[in-house]
Design a protein around this motif. Structure first.
Motif, mmCIF file in Angstrom:
data_model
loop_
_atom_site.group_PDB
_atom_site.id
_atom_site.type_symbol
_atom_site.label_atom_id
_atom_site.label_comp_id
_atom_site.label_asym_id
_atom_site.label_seq_id
_atom_site.Cartn_x
_atom_site.Cartn_y
_atom_site.Cartn_z
ATOM 1 N N LYS A 133 0.861 -1.184 0.000
ATOM 2 C CA LYS A 133 0.000 0.000 0.000
ATOM 3 C C LYS A 133 0.898 1.234 0.000
ATOM 4 O O LYS A 133 1.838 1.323 0.798
ATOM 5 N N ILE A 134 0.590 2.183 -0.874
ATOM 6 C CA ILE A 134 1.356 3.430 -0.946
ATOM 7 C C ILE A 134 0.453 4.573 -0.511
ATOM 8 O O ILE A 134 -0.615 4.792 -1.095
ATOM 9 N N VAL A 135 0.869 5.270 0.535
ATOM 10 C CA VAL A 135 0.115 6.413 1.063
ATOM 11 C C VAL A 135 1.078 7.579 1.251
ATOM 12 O O VAL A 135 2.072 7.449 1.968
ATOM 13 N N SER A 136 0.786 8.682 0.586
ATOM 14 C CA SER A 136 1.612 9.895 0.721
ATOM 15 C C SER A 136 3.095 9.612 0.513
ATOM 16 O O SER A 136 3.950 10.117 1.243
ATOM 17 N N GLY A 137 3.383 8.765 -0.449
ATOM 18 C CA GLY A 137 4.766 8.484 -0.795
ATOM 19 C C GLY A 137 5.452 7.471 0.103
ATOM 20 O O GLY A 137 6.642 7.224 -0.065
ATOM 21 N N LYS A 138 4.731 6.870 1.044
ATOM 22 C CA LYS A 138 5.305 5.854 1.913
ATOM 23 C C LYS A 138 4.753 4.476 1.551
ATOM 24 O O LYS A 138 3.568 4.338 1.232
ATOM 25 N N CYS A 139 5.616 3.474 1.617
ATOM 26 C CA CYS A 139 5.235 2.110 1.265
ATOM 27 C C CYS A 139 4.992 1.287 2.531
ATOM 28 O O CYS A 139 5.824 1.282 3.440
ATOM 29 N N TYR A 140 3.853 0.616 2.546
ATOM 30 C CA TYR A 140 3.517 -0.280 3.650
ATOM 31 C C TYR A 140 3.290 -1.679 3.076
ATOM 32 O O TYR A 140 2.555 -1.847 2.106
ATOM 33 N N VAL A 141 3.936 -2.652 3.673
ATOM 34 C CA VAL A 141 3.804 -4.038 3.241
ATOM 35 C C VAL A 141 2.896 -4.762 4.228
ATOM 36 O O VAL A 141 3.005 -4.585 5.443
ATOM 37 N N TYR A 142 1.999 -5.603 3.703
ATOM 38 C CA TYR A 142 1.002 -6.280 4.523
ATOM 39 C C TYR A 142 1.264 -7.781 4.589
ATOM 40 O O TYR A 142 1.784 -8.382 3.649
ATOM 41 N N GLY A 143 0.844 -8.354 5.718
ATOM 42 C CA GLY A 143 0.949 -9.793 5.922
ATOM 43 C C GLY A 143 -0.385 -10.478 5.737
ATOM 44 O O GLY A 143 -1.191 -10.073 4.894
ATOM 45 N N ASN A 144 -0.647 -11.501 6.535
ATOM 46 C CA ASN A 144 -1.829 -12.349 6.331
ATOM 47 C C ASN A 144 -2.961 -12.025 7.286
ATOM 48 O O ASN A 144 -3.826 -12.858 7.538
ATOM 49 N N MET A 145 -2.988 -10.809 7.808
ATOM 50 C CA MET A 145 -4.030 -10.483 8.772
ATOM 51 C C MET A 145 -5.219 -9.823 8.092
ATOM 52 O O MET A 145 -5.536 -10.142 6.959
ATOM 53 N N THR A 146 -5.863 -8.891 8.753
ATOM 54 C CA THR A 146 -7.230 -8.533 8.401
ATOM 55 C C THR A 146 -7.410 -7.555 7.255
ATOM 56 O O THR A 146 -8.539 -7.362 6.815
ATOM 57 N N SER A 147 -6.384 -6.893 6.793
ATOM 58 C CA SER A 147 -6.609 -5.810 5.839
ATOM 59 C C SER A 147 -5.871 -6.029 4.529
ATOM 60 O O SER A 147 -4.887 -6.768 4.457
ATOM 61 N N MET A 148 -6.372 -5.380 3.483
ATOM 62 C CA MET A 148 -5.803 -5.383 2.142
ATOM 63 C C MET A 148 -5.708 -6.794 1.550
ATOM 64 O O MET A 148 -4.812 -7.093 0.765
ATOM 65 N N GLY A 149 -6.633 -7.652 1.911
ATOM 66 C CA GLY A 149 -6.709 -8.977 1.286
ATOM 67 C C GLY A 149 -5.719 -9.994 1.780
ATOM 68 O O GLY A 149 -5.621 -11.090 1.214
ATOM 69 N N GLY A 150 -4.976 -9.679 2.845
ATOM 70 C CA GLY A 150 -3.927 -10.590 3.308
ATOM 71 C C GLY A 150 -4.436 -11.963 3.702
ATOM 72 O O GLY A 150 -3.837 -12.984 3.336
ATOM 73 N N CYS A 151 -5.547 -12.013 4.451
ATOM 74 C CA CYS A 151 -6.035 -13.328 4.897
ATOM 75 C C CYS A 151 -6.550 -14.153 3.723
ATOM 76 O O CYS A 151 -6.425 -15.378 3.720
ATOM 77 N N LEU A 152 -7.102 -13.498 2.699
ATOM 78 C CA LEU A 152 -7.559 -14.243 1.518
ATOM 79 C C LEU A 152 -6.371 -14.696 0.672
ATOM 80 O O LEU A 152 -6.278 -15.871 0.293
ATOM 81 N N ILE A 153 -5.470 -13.788 0.389
ATOM 82 C CA ILE A 153 -4.355 -14.074 -0.517
ATOM 83 C C ILE A 153 -3.416 -15.128 0.059
ATOM 84 O O ILE A 153 -3.055 -16.102 -0.609
ATOM 85 N N TYR A 154 -3.021 -14.951 1.314
ATOM 86 C CA TYR A 154 -2.029 -15.849 1.897
ATOM 87 C C TYR A 154 -2.630 -17.075 2.577
ATOM 88 O O TYR A 154 -2.086 -18.173 2.452
#
Length: 272
Positions: A133-154
């Motif tokens: 996820k990119i917000v205001s020029g900062k990059c955030y990487v997600y794992g397998n928890m509740t947001s941004m599809g992590g639990c579905l994808i992983y």
């Protein structure tokens, strides 16, 4: 699971607040004349609940409950719920709908397995997938928890995260971490799910997407970056999970097509 449960037709639950896309979905299918969008927890919210007492109030934080008990029975969602399935079953049981929840999980798992098998048959075997996820020029990487599809994808589909995601996030139970742009190659993957949150500083986004670091990532060089709807992929309620599965099957790595309709914000930065 946030208040936007997305399970009104199944469980008879109405969230105090729902994402606009969820509200629109239900207004097309249900009589929502008695439904009112509330605010996040505030004195005004408590006053409105007192004037319109529900049968049951479900909350996450114990400190909210003292004033709410004067209005209606309160169910505090246990913090020890280990994953989204368990939380769904706990919520469903609280409103007498556990059987419906179990049936939904069976149907969802059957469909998810079909999508997973399609992925295995195609090129996804052994390839890695990164959620950024990119917000205001900062990059955030997600794992397998509740947001941004992590639990579905992983977890549900069993797609393989990069070793750094497994080591630094999943094994530590972290939702996300901020990764400086220069460190992003440490999380390099064959495929990237990109969530671009447009901000008041679009130049900052362009700096990331136009940078040599971003352009050098294998997924970017090979045209394997997918940009789903961040509103749909934000939650992990049943409707959101179904819609996420729809998107993956239609636009994502199941078909291994780059959907330029979703990537117009950064296609100018693709390497020539």
């Amino acid at each position: 699971m946030p208040a936007d449960l997305g399970i009104v037709p199944v469980f008879g639950v109405v969230g105090l607040w729902m994402e606009p896309w969820l509200t629109a979905h239900y207004r097309e299918r249900l009589d929502c004349s008695g439904f009112r969008q509330g605010e996040w927890y505030s004195d005004k919210t408590v006053q409105w609940l007192a004037a319109n007492p529900p049968d049951l109030i479900m909350v996450y934080r114990e400190e909210y409950t003292e004033s709410l008990w004067e209005i209606a029975p309160v169910f505090t969602i246990p913090e020890e719920c280990s994953d989204w399935r368990e939380e769904l079953l706990v919520l469903a049981a609280a409103v007498g709908r556990r059987e419906q929840a179990e049936r939904w999980l069976l149907l969802f798992d059957e469909r998810a397995l079909a999508v997973k098998n399609k992925l295995v048959v195609q090129r996804a075997r052994g390839e890695t997938f990164l959620i950024v996820k990119i917000v205001s020029g900062k990059c955030y990487v997600y794992g397998n928890m509740t947001s941004m599809g992590g639990c579905l994808i992983y977890d549900v589909l069993g797609l393989q995260p990069p070793p750094a995601v497994q080591r630094n996030m999943i094994e530590k139970g972290l939702l996300n971490i901020h990764v400086p742009l220069d460190d992003l190659p440490d999380y390099s993957a064959d495929h990237i799910f990109l969530f671009l949150y447009h901000s008041h500083w679009p130049a900052a986004e362009c700096e990331v997407l136009g940078s040599s670091v971003w352009r050098s990532l294998p997924a970017v060089k090979n045209g394997r970056v997918y940009e789903p709807d961040p509103n749909v992929f934000y939650g992990y309620d049943p409707l959101a999970m179904e819609k996420q599965l729809d998107w993956l099957e239609e636009n994502g790595p199941v078909t291994f097509r780059l959907n330029f309709r979703h990537l117009s914000a950064w296609t100018n930065f693709l390497p020539s």
